[in-house]
Scaffold this motif. Structure first.
Motif, mmCIF file in Angstrom:
data_model
loop_
_atom_site.group_PDB
_atom_site.id
_atom_site.type_symbol
_atom_site.label_atom_id
_atom_site.label_comp_id
_atom_site.label_asym_id
_atom_site.label_seq_id
_atom_site.Cartn_x
_atom_site.Cartn_y
_atom_site.Cartn_z
ATOM 1 N N LEU A 1 40.322 47.106 33.518
ATOM 2 C CA LEU A 1 41.380 46.947 34.520
ATOM 3 C C LEU A 1 42.397 48.086 34.433
ATOM 4 O O LEU A 1 42.980 48.475 35.451
ATOM 5 C CB LEU A 1 42.079 45.601 34.324
ATOM 6 N N SER A 2 42.603 48.634 33.235
ATOM 7 C CA SER A 2 43.482 49.800 33.095
ATOM 8 C C SER A 2 42.897 51.002 33.826
ATOM 9 O O SER A 2 43.626 51.772 34.469
ATOM 10 C CB SER A 2 43.692 50.133 31.610
ATOM 11 N N LEU A 3 41.576 51.153 33.730
ATOM 12 C CA LEU A 3 40.905 52.234 34.458
ATOM 13 C C LEU A 3 41.031 52.025 35.972
ATOM 14 O O LEU A 3 41.276 52.979 36.724
ATOM 15 C CB LEU A 3 39.434 52.309 34.062
ATOM 16 N N VAL A 4 40.844 50.768 36.394
ATOM 17 C CA VAL A 4 41.000 50.454 37.818
ATOM 18 C C VAL A 4 42.413 50.761 38.281
ATOM 19 O O VAL A 4 42.630 51.337 39.351
ATOM 20 C CB VAL A 4 40.655 48.971 38.069
ATOM 21 N N LEU A 5 43.394 50.395 37.467
ATOM 22 C CA LEU A 5 44.798 50.639 37.795
ATOM 23 C C LEU A 5 45.076 52.133 37.911
ATOM 24 O O LEU A 5 45.774 52.579 38.842
ATOM 25 C CB LEU A 5 45.688 50.006 36.721
#
Length: 588
Positions: free
Chosen positions: A37-41
């Motif tokens: 999710l950090s990568l998505v963010l």
């Protein structure tokens, strides 16, 4: 007194982090999901400025922006921000839950470890220090995990912003990277100063807590000797030191956190605008690219404040992690049993040339040998420090011994399963410890399935039922911390009932009547005699009148048995025991 905080090398810090990560393995999928999710963010943060840049350069500037196109771009931008909000929420929620689960796991591991440590560890380690490991240090580890989240978010955000800027204009991006050494310098300076200030602040806070603990624990003495003013002055000085150290950290944060970051961001923005101005003199310039660049600069610098603010927590987390690991790696565990499939049937006890030292240097027991036949009572008497409690400690397997042997029914005590020893050997201590709950639970401590009738029988057996049944809630009466709402005699009677409810073959009494008043002592003397019937008993005697019927009395002095015999035999010898008995008789 506060604890000295160790200074760790970079290599040692990495080793601590590796060990702490091992605790996170059971929750690796949650942490992995948070990372995804950090990568998505980061990808969303990289894409949002592109939406506005395309709208400005492809439609707004050429004058081709219709209402339909504008609405579609607005929807796309809103959807992007909605996805960003959801990704950020679930990223932090999942990471925080996983961190809390990790800390719970560490705390459980610590508590399980503490239950396996030997009594010598607790003799040498202050209780407050152990509690600090399970509370303060584990909570610091919880904050320590937030450092990783801040670093992951910050690094990914900076990388994404750098990649996006490079795709838009490689030349200006390379000029922008000259700020990297400046940023590294500011981070290094802040880390050095904040670690020092933060450490001092925590040390001063530790002193404040220590003084509070001392003052609250010793309040009766403080008030009795009218020491309120002195204690107030001392606490004010310590509290002032904490305030000053905290103020220094606030000043450092006020200077090197957001102000410096905003200044560097302003310099970077000015440099980028200047470079675009120079470029505009030679070729047409897309306004949307300028907008996108300024947004990426903001994305580049924004996480730096959070990252720097967590650097001091990082150092504190490393120190707390070191302390936790040291406790988990502690090798001073409780004595191990051979766990042979044997049971205590008769209860015959034999000490064979047992010698023992707590520190490995000075023997507190020297060649102790005696035998107690099934159903008999042996009493241990002597001055403080003569070795009476040490004999009990070895027999209860609180400490390991390696010279001589202790036999039960002809078998070494080391061969029995610990569960067998705990069920067949009943212990009554001088200071009766009661657990928070009710009287019924304290009596049925090791047998949760014990019926109320069995509990009442045990209480009646030791004459505890007389005071329990006068209580409003009787056996459901509340027991506060350490049984503080009951007298020492009442606590002792409950502990007697707790011991007898297990139907032990062997009884061990460590000055069981020392804290009981004369009237209560008379009430329970008959009960003690009943308890000893058909049970092998080892009793440490404070009042010699309570063990006059013992089958054997051992008089100890400096770890040696200097006299042995029955009450009448020892009186006839006119030795140490006779003198002790005479002194007690005169004092009464």
């Amino acid at each position: 007194m506060h604890e000295k905080r160790p200074q760790l090398t970079f290599k040692q810090s990495i080793e601590v982090i590796k060990r702490l990560i091992q605790f996170a393995k059971p929750f690796k999928w949650q942490f992995l999901m948070s990372l995804i999710l950090s990568l998505v963010l980061a990808a969303i943060n990289m894409g949002l400025p592109i939406i506005i840049q395309r709208y400005i350069d492809d439609y707004l500037t050429p004058g081709q922006a219709t209402i339909k196109i504008s609405v579609w771009f607005a929807i796309a931008y809103m959807v992007g921000n909605l996805l960003k909000m959801l990704a950020q929420y679930y990223e932090r929620y999942i990471f925080t839950v996983a961190s809390a689960q990790t800390v719970r796991y560490i705390r459980n591991q610590l508590f399980e470890k503490i239950n396996t440590l030997s009594m010598s560890f607790f003799d040498q380690t202050p209780t407050g220090k152990i509690i600090s490991r399970l509370t303060n240090d584990t909570q610091t580890i919880n904050e320590f995990w937030s450092v990783f989240l801040a670093l992951i978010e910050g690094i990914l955000s900076m990388i994404a912003a750098g990649i996006a800027m490079y795709t838009l204009n490689p030349t200006i991006t390379l000029y922008f990277l000259i700020f990297a050494p400046l940023i590294a310098g500011v981070i290094g300076l802040y880390q050095k100063k904040s670690s020092l200030f933060y450490r001092r602040m925590r040390e001063n806070l530790s002193q404040v807590n220590a003084q509070l603990n001392e003052a609250i624990s010793g309040m009766p003495i403080i008030q009795m000797f009218h020491q309120e003013n002195r204690m107030n002055e001392t606490f004010n000085e310590t509290n002032q030191a904490f305030y000053v150290s905290n103020l220094r950290l606030v000043k450092l944060n006020s200077l090197l956190l957001m102000p410096v970051i905003h200044f560097l961001r302003a310099l970077a923005t000015a440099l980028v605008l200047a470079l675009f101005s120079v470029q505009a003199l030679n070729e047409p310039l897309d306004v949307g690219i300028i907008y996108a660049f300024t947004m990426y600069i903001a994305n580049f610098f924004s996480p730096m404040g959070m990252m720097m603010n967590n650097l001091s927590v990082y150092q504190d987390g490393i120190v707390s992690g070191t302390r936790i690991i040291q406790l988990l790696d502690h090798e001073q565990t409780a004595p191990e049993q051979m766990n042979q499939p044997i049971e205590i049937s008769e209860g015959r006890i034999e000490f064979k040339n047992v010698s023992f030292s707590y520190d490995g240097e000075v023997d507190v027991l020297k060649n102790i040998s005696f035998t107690v036949e099934p159903g008999e009572t042996v009493a241990l008497v002597g001055q403080t420090g003569s070795g009476k409690s040490s004999i009990i400690n070895l027999f209860m397997r609180f400490y390991e011994f390696d010279r001589g042997d202790i036999l039960i029914d002809g078998q070494s005590i080391k061969d029995y399963p610990l569960e067998e020893l705990r069920h067949k050997v009943g212990l009554v201590l001088q200071d009766s410890f009661l657990f928070y709950g009710d009287i019924k639970q304290n009596i049925a401590l090791l047998k949760e399935d014990m019926s109320l009738e069995e509990i009442k029988q045990a209480a009646e057996y030791v004459n505890a039922s007389h005071f329990i049944e006068r209580l409003e809630d009787q056996y459901d009466s509340k027991v506060l911390e350490r049984g503080s709402s009951y007298s020492s005699g009442e606590r002792q009677l409950i502990s007697f009932a707790r011991t007898i409810a297990r139907h032990p073959k062997i009884l061990v009494m460590d000055e069981a009547t020392a804290n009981i008043d004369t009237e209560t002592e008379m009430i329970i003397q008959d009960s003690l005699k009943s308890m000893r019937q058909n049970r092998t008993t080892i009793a440490i005697a404070h009042r010699l009148s309570t063990i006059s019927d013992a089958n054997q009395i051992l008089v100890l002095d400096h770890g040696e048995i200097i006299e042995r015999g029955t009450h009448d035999e020892l009186l006839q010898q006119q030795g140490v025991y006779a003198q002790m008995y005479q002194v007690q008789g005169q004092s009464q």
